[in-house]
Design an enzyme around this catalytic site. Structure first.
Site, mmCIF file in Angstrom:
data_model
loop_
_atom_site.group_PDB
_atom_site.id
_atom_site.type_symbol
_atom_site.label_atom_id
_atom_site.label_comp_id
_atom_site.label_asym_id
_atom_site.label_seq_id
_atom_site.Cartn_x
_atom_site.Cartn_y
_atom_site.Cartn_z
ATOM 1 N N THR A 141 0.773 -1.232 0.080
ATOM 2 C CA THR A 141 -0.116 -0.125 -0.205
ATOM 3 C C THR A 141 0.948 1.270 0.061
ATOM 4 O OG1 THR A 141 0.037 -0.075 2.294
ATOM 5 C CG2 THR A 141 -1.783 -1.056 1.245
ATOM 6 N N ASN B 240 0.577 4.872 1.686
ATOM 7 C CA ASN B 240 0.032 5.455 2.870
ATOM 8 C C ASN B 240 0.160 6.938 2.825
ATOM 9 O OD1 ASN B 240 -0.316 2.578 3.603
ATOM 10 N ND2 ASN B 240 1.813 2.698 4.829
ATOM 11 N N GLU C 47 -4.778 3.975 3.335
ATOM 12 C CA GLU C 47 -3.612 3.045 2.826
ATOM 13 C C GLU C 47 -4.430 2.689 1.611
ATOM 14 O OE1 GLU C 47 -1.899 1.013 6.664
ATOM 15 O OE2 GLU C 47 -3.963 0.369 6.271
#
Length: 225
Positions: free
Chosen positions: A110, A112, A158
């Site tokens: 991910t 973020n 995220e």
């Protein structure tokens, strides 16, 4: 705490030199919001300026106002938000270092972004997204929440970006929120969470495929300045 008439005399007339004033239908100002539309119109007649009132504007029965837009964002109703904004609701920022769970533990790396509770935070949960990085657009899924499966305490945003494998720490990205998929949920562990993310990804890809033309339009620079 400035009295309404003092504001008219000292700010509108003396400082600005107002001649024509345009206000919204529900505008009010001054101490205890004493300066309403009727008051302004009376002041205008007495002191030589005109007052024009913009009437409420509705889109499919929804009042087009910042208050209504904030309400819809908080409910995760992104399709309705788009109708009032004329574009998708967007969050943006520099990619931050996270807990490093997305890729190694869950199989879904991910990007973020920091997000604060005092910001206009969308409803907590998972969204279909369009990620804009370096002038290119990518599909994705975004989770906004506290990571209850891992007893998280800090709000985070995220995003798993589809078909993407670049190091973008410290780089700016923009994220259009297209559709709310599900609310935030605490899972029994990493395995159950990873399985759910897989389902989210499948559903998000379908949404993106079904709305391909609209998604491409939303990626145009004029909507992402």
């Amino acid at each position: 705490n400035t009295p309404a008439e003092t504001f008219v005399d000292q700010v509108l007339r003396k400082t600005i030199g107002v001649q024509d004033l345009v206000v919204g239908y529900d505008y009010a100002f001054g101490k205890s919001r004493q300066g309403d539309i009727s008051f302004l119109q009376e002041q205008g007649k007495a002191k030589g300026f005109t007052v024009s009132v913009v009437e409420p504007y509705y889109v499919e029965g929804m009042l087009a106002s910042s208050t209504k837009i904030r309400e819809l964002v908080g409910l995760g109703k992104m399709a309705d938000v788009k109708k009032l904004l004329g574009r998708y609701y967007q969050i943006r920022g520099e990619v931050k270092m996270g807990q490093q769970r997305g890729g190694p533990l869950l199989g879904f790396p991910t990007a973020n972004l920091a997000i604060a509770e005092e910001d206009l935070c969308p409803r907590l949960g998972v969204y279909v997204t369009q990620v804009i990085y370096d002038g290119k657009c990518y599909g994705g899924v975004l989770n906004i929440g506290y990571n209850p499966t891992f007893a998280g305490q800090k709000l985070s945003a995220e995003t798993h970006i589809f078909d993407f494998n670049q190091d973008i720490y410290g780089k700016p990205i923009k994220i259009n929120l297209l559709r709310f998929l599900r609310g935030e949920k605490k899972f029994s562990g990493a395995g159950e969470l990873a399985a759910q993310i897989g389902q989210d990804v499948t559903e998000a890809r379908k949404v993106l495929a079904d709305a391909q033309q609209e998604i491409l339009l939303a990626c145009e620079e004029k909507y992402n300045r």
